[in-house]
Design an enzyme around this catalytic site. Structure first.
Site, PDB file in Angstrom:
ATOM      1  N   GLY A   1       0.841  -1.208   0.000  1.00 27.31           N
ATOM      2  CA  GLY A   1       0.000   0.000   0.000  1.00 27.31           C
ATOM      3  C   GLY A   1       0.866   1.244   0.000  1.00 27.31           C
ATOM      4  O   GLY A   1       0.984   1.921   1.025  1.00 27.31           O
TER       5      GLY A   1
ATOM      6  N   GLU B   1      11.906  -4.993  -5.120  1.00 29.14           N
ATOM      7  CA  GLU B   1      11.075  -4.881  -6.319  1.00 29.14           C
ATOM      8  C   GLU B   1      11.943  -4.800  -7.572  1.00 29.14           C
ATOM      9  O   GLU B   1      11.589  -5.289  -8.625  1.00 29.14           O
ATOM     10  CB  GLU B   1      10.214  -3.618  -6.182  1.00 29.14           C
ATOM     11  CG  GLU B   1       9.167  -3.466  -7.263  1.00 29.14           C
ATOM     12  CD  GLU B   1       8.035  -2.549  -6.831  1.00 29.14           C
ATOM     13  OE1 GLU B   1       8.288  -1.644  -6.019  1.00 29.14           O
ATOM     14  OE2 GLU B   1       6.915  -2.747  -7.302  1.00 29.14           O
TER      15      GLU B   1
ATOM     16  N   GLU C   1      10.012   6.239 -17.642  1.00 29.05           N
ATOM     17  CA  GLU C   1      10.574   7.607 -17.624  1.00 29.05           C
ATOM     18  C   GLU C   1      11.410   7.813 -16.357  1.00 29.05           C
ATOM     19  O   GLU C   1      12.513   8.377 -16.401  1.00 29.05           O
ATOM     20  CB  GLU C   1       9.462   8.671 -17.670  1.00 29.05           C
ATOM     21  CG  GLU C   1       8.721   8.770 -18.996  1.00 29.05           C
ATOM     22  CD  GLU C   1       7.706   7.647 -19.197  1.00 29.05           C
ATOM     23  OE1 GLU C   1       7.281   7.041 -18.201  1.00 29.05           O
ATOM     24  OE2 GLU C   1       7.366   7.360 -20.360  1.00 29.05           O
TER      25      GLU C   1
HETATM   26  C1  LIG Z   1       0.397  -3.433 -12.749  1.00 33.18           C
HETATM   27  C2  LIG Z   1       0.619  -2.442 -11.656  1.00 33.18           C
HETATM   28  C3  LIG Z   1       0.738  -2.893 -10.369  1.00 33.18           C
HETATM   29  C4  LIG Z   1       0.942  -1.963  -9.337  1.00 33.18           C
HETATM   30  N1  LIG Z   1       1.018  -2.461  -8.069  1.00 33.18           N
HETATM   31  C5  LIG Z   1       1.149  -1.594  -7.061  1.00 33.18           C
HETATM   32  C6  LIG Z   1       1.125  -2.071  -5.724  1.00 33.18           C
HETATM   33  O1  LIG Z   1       0.972  -3.268  -5.482  1.00 33.18           O
HETATM   34  N2  LIG Z   1       1.243  -1.194  -4.719  1.00 33.18           N
HETATM   35  C7  LIG Z   1       1.406   0.138  -4.960  1.00 33.18           C
HETATM   36  O2  LIG Z   1       1.548   0.877  -3.989  1.00 33.18           O
HETATM   37  N3  LIG Z   1       1.418   0.637  -6.212  1.00 33.18           N
HETATM   38  C8  LIG Z   1       1.278  -0.201  -7.263  1.00 33.18           C
HETATM   39  N4  LIG Z   1       1.258   0.271  -8.546  1.00 33.18           N
HETATM   40  C9  LIG Z   1       1.352   1.719  -8.757  1.00 33.18           C
HETATM   41  C10 LIG Z   1       2.642   2.156  -9.410  1.00 33.18           C
HETATM   42  O3  LIG Z   1       3.720   2.082  -8.520  1.00 33.18           O
HETATM   43  C11 LIG Z   1       2.408   3.590  -9.924  1.00 33.18           C
HETATM   44  O4  LIG Z   1       1.402   3.511 -10.930  1.00 33.18           O
HETATM   45  C12 LIG Z   1       3.661   4.194 -10.478  1.00 33.18           C
HETATM   46  O5  LIG Z   1       4.558   4.498  -9.453  1.00 33.18           O
HETATM   47  C13 LIG Z   1       3.373   5.445 -11.328  1.00 33.18           C
HETATM   48  O6  LIG Z   1       2.665   6.377 -10.586  1.00 33.18           O
HETATM   49  P1  LIG Z   1       1.322   7.069 -11.143  1.00 33.18           P
HETATM   50  O7  LIG Z   1       0.405   5.985 -11.641  1.00 33.18           O
HETATM   51  O8  LIG Z   1       0.819   7.985 -10.080  1.00 33.18           O
HETATM   52  O9  LIG Z   1       1.756   7.897 -12.421  1.00 33.18           O
HETATM   53  P2  LIG Z   1       2.361   9.376 -12.413  1.00 33.18           P
HETATM   54  O10 LIG Z   1       3.466   9.453 -11.425  1.00 33.18           O
HETATM   55  O11 LIG Z   1       1.230  10.341 -12.301  1.00 33.18           O
HETATM   56  O12 LIG Z   1       2.991   9.445 -13.846  1.00 33.18           O
HETATM   57  C14 LIG Z   1       2.216   9.689 -15.033  1.00 33.18           C
HETATM   58  C15 LIG Z   1       3.205   9.776 -16.190  1.00 33.18           C
HETATM   59  O13 LIG Z   1       4.102  10.882 -15.975  1.00 33.18           O
HETATM   60  C16 LIG Z   1       5.450  10.444 -15.972  1.00 33.18           C
HETATM   61  N5  LIG Z   1       6.228  11.171 -14.967  1.00 33.18           N
HETATM   62  C17 LIG Z   1       5.880  11.394 -13.673  1.00 33.18           C
HETATM   63  N6  LIG Z   1       6.878  12.076 -13.040  1.00 33.18           N
HETATM   64  C18 LIG Z   1       7.869  12.255 -13.957  1.00 33.18           C
HETATM   65  C19 LIG Z   1       9.141  12.866 -13.908  1.00 33.18           C
HETATM   66  N7  LIG Z   1       9.621  13.407 -12.801  1.00 33.18           N
HETATM   67  N8  LIG Z   1       9.885  12.867 -15.049  1.00 33.18           N
HETATM   68  C20 LIG Z   1       9.423  12.296 -16.203  1.00 33.18           C
HETATM   69  N9  LIG Z   1       8.209  11.706 -16.300  1.00 33.18           N
HETATM   70  C21 LIG Z   1       7.443  11.682 -15.187  1.00 33.18           C
HETATM   71  C22 LIG Z   1       5.402   8.973 -15.609  1.00 33.18           C
HETATM   72  O14 LIG Z   1       6.530   8.270 -16.070  1.00 33.18           O
HETATM   73  C23 LIG Z   1       4.111   8.531 -16.303  1.00 33.18           C
HETATM   74  O15 LIG Z   1       4.346   8.252 -17.666  1.00 33.18           O
HETATM   75  C24 LIG Z   1       1.045  -0.590  -9.601  1.00 33.18           C
HETATM   76  C25 LIG Z   1       0.902  -0.134 -10.916  1.00 33.18           C
HETATM   77  C26 LIG Z   1       0.682  -1.047 -11.935  1.00 33.18           C
HETATM   78  C27 LIG Z   1       0.520  -0.536 -13.338  1.00 33.18           C
END
Ligand SMILES: Cc1cc2nc3c(=O)[nH]c(=O)nc-3n(C[C@H](O)[C@H](O)[C@H](O)COP(=O)(O)OP(=O)(O)OC[C@H]3O[C@@H](n4cnc5c(N)ncnc54)[C@H](O)[C@@H]3O)c2cc1C
Length: 383
Positions: free
Chosen positions: A126, A243, A367
């Site tokens: 989480g 991870e 990214e």
């Molecule tokens: C299959 C799957 C399983 C997951 N399992 C878990 C889990 O078990 N527990 C958990 O806690 N989370 C989990 N996640 C969440 C995952 O860790 C997040 O989705 C991930 O860290 C990206 O965060 P976000 O979705 O908020 O995207 P954002 O951070 O909002 O990013 C959106 C886009 O902007 C880009 N971006 C953001 N910041 C930057 C930057 N500084 N420079 C360049 N580009 C940038 C990103 O690369 C992305 O393309 C899971 C996600 C998936 C898809």
């Protein structure tokens, strides 16, 4: 390539075990099953591996592991070659939870949870929240100390396996006034605690692999704090290290064995030189990835090596699945169900292609990995 060759005896033993224990019909039996059946099957398979001493090869010997990296590689190669199901449901428990407990847990916490994980306890991570994914330190879920426990309020997102989890690795803010990374604490949360609402999210493949978690005045005993209060960011490093490290060893072997083998099958009769050329290219890249994974786990990796592995794996997986879907043609688009315990390697190309996109996001998006490689690996200036 069948490395590491020095493990011939161990390989024979694992191969023999696999031929006696891998359920021959698990793919058909696991296609279209309800969730409870998936959980039961995963736990039974985990039990089989555990009885053979093969469920947690990367754990220290005193906790039931102790296989060398070379042996782990052989084990994963043989499991993939035998088309054994992968432990998709135990993934967070055996990697993330175990790494966290071993690095930062008290002896009571280890004694309580590591044997329970071996008995089938399921864990969820989480961490992510709306607005706190890549920028995880912005998380807003709060934990307020109240006597001998903390009271947690907030929302978590994308929590893989949450619908079936017994325990959660939870990050929450304990000091809202401190700089972002210094006010976070790390908790072990019992998923049966009152005040937790788990809502599954439906994915493009039709599965509900992950969930939203709503936490409303959830009481967590202070004894479930892992590490010191406000030191959760540092502890989370152990979780994220797992991870990006040991988890990749098996995934790379699966890609190199089951994934590539099926791609070759899909491409038969192999009389098209363009197709043959693509296959040769994939094989070369897979061999590079396998070597890279092993050196990261075995050696003393550089600051960006794990990011390189994650990046190469996830993007190679996508391209390989894309190619499988392409050569399979229209027929691959009509397979709409896949074996519940298969992960991405289900053999249903179009679904596996959709599923492959997942891998470029969790554990740091591509990214973010590229930024780590640029800044920490190549020493380029921060953008
Ligand atoms: C299959 C799957 C399983 C997951 N399992 C878990 C889990 O078990 N527990 C958990 O806690 N989370 C989990 N996640 C969440 C995952 O860790 C997040 O989705 C991930 O860290 C990206 O965060 P976000 O979705 O908020 O995207 P954002 O951070 O909002 O990013 C959106 C886009 O902007 C880009 N971006 C953001 N910041 C930057 C930057 N500084 N420079 C360049 N580009 C940038 C990103 O690369 C992305 O393309 C899971 C996600 C998936 C898809």
């Amino acid at each position: 390539m069948n490395w590491p060759s020095e493990q011939a005896e161990f390989r024979d033993a694992v191969r023999g075990w696999c031929s006696a224990h891998v359920p021959a019909d698990w793919r058909s039996a696991q296609t279209g099953v309800p969730d409870e059946e998936f959980v039961r099957f995963q736990q039974d398979w985990f039990g089989e591996l555990r009885r053979a001493g093969l469920a947690v090869p990367h754990w220290p010997a005193e906790w039931g592991g102790g296989l060398s990296v070379a042996q782990q590689v052989v084990l994963y190669q043989e499991l993939a070659a035998a088309d054994a199901p992968r432990l998709v449901l135990a993934f967070v428990a055996i990697h993330h939870a175990a790494a966290t407990l071993l690095a930062a847990g008290t002896s009571e916490q280890r004694e309580r949870h590591l044997p329970a994980i071996l008995d089938g306890e399921i864990w969820v991570q989480g961490f992510s929240e709306p607005g706190a994914g890549s920028d995880l330190a912005s998380l807003r879920t709060s934990a307020r100390r109240d006597g001998d426990h903390y009271v947690i309020d907030g929302q978590k997102l994308w929590a893989s396996g949450a619908a079936h989890a017994d325990w959660c690795l939870l990050l929450a803010r304990t000091d809202p006034a401190a700089p972002k990374r210094r006010g976070i604490s790390y908790f072990l949360l019992d998923m049966r605690s009152p005040g937790i609402d788990v809502r599954p999210i439906r994915q493009a493949t039709g599965e509900s692999h992950f969930c939203e978690l709503f936490l409303d005045d959830v009481a967590v005993p202070a004894a479930n704090l892992i590490g010191a209060e406000n030191d959760g960011w540092r502890v989370a490093g152990a979780t994220l290290g797992a991870e990006r490290g040991t988890t990749m060893l098996e995934l790379a072997e699966r890609l190199g064995n089951a994934g590539f083998r099926w791609l070759v099958e899909a491409c038969r009769p192999l009389d098209d030189p363009v197709v043959a050329d693509r296959l040769a290219q994939f094989e070369t890249e897979i061999e590079g990835l396998r070597g890279l994974c092993r050196s990261v786990v075995e050696g003393s990796p550089g600051p960006a090596d794990a990011s390189v592995v994650k990046l190469v794996y996830s993007e190679l997986l996508q391209r390989l699945m894309d190619f499988g879907t392409e050569v399979g043609g229209l027929a691959t688009h009509t397979v709409l169900r896949k074996p519940a315990s298969s992960g991405w390697e289900s053999g249903a190309w179009a679904l596996d292609f959709l599923g492959s996109w997942e891998w470029t996001i969790p554990g740091g998006t591509s990214e973010i990995q590229r930024t780590i490689v640029a800044e920490r690996g190549l020493g380029l200036p921060r953008g």
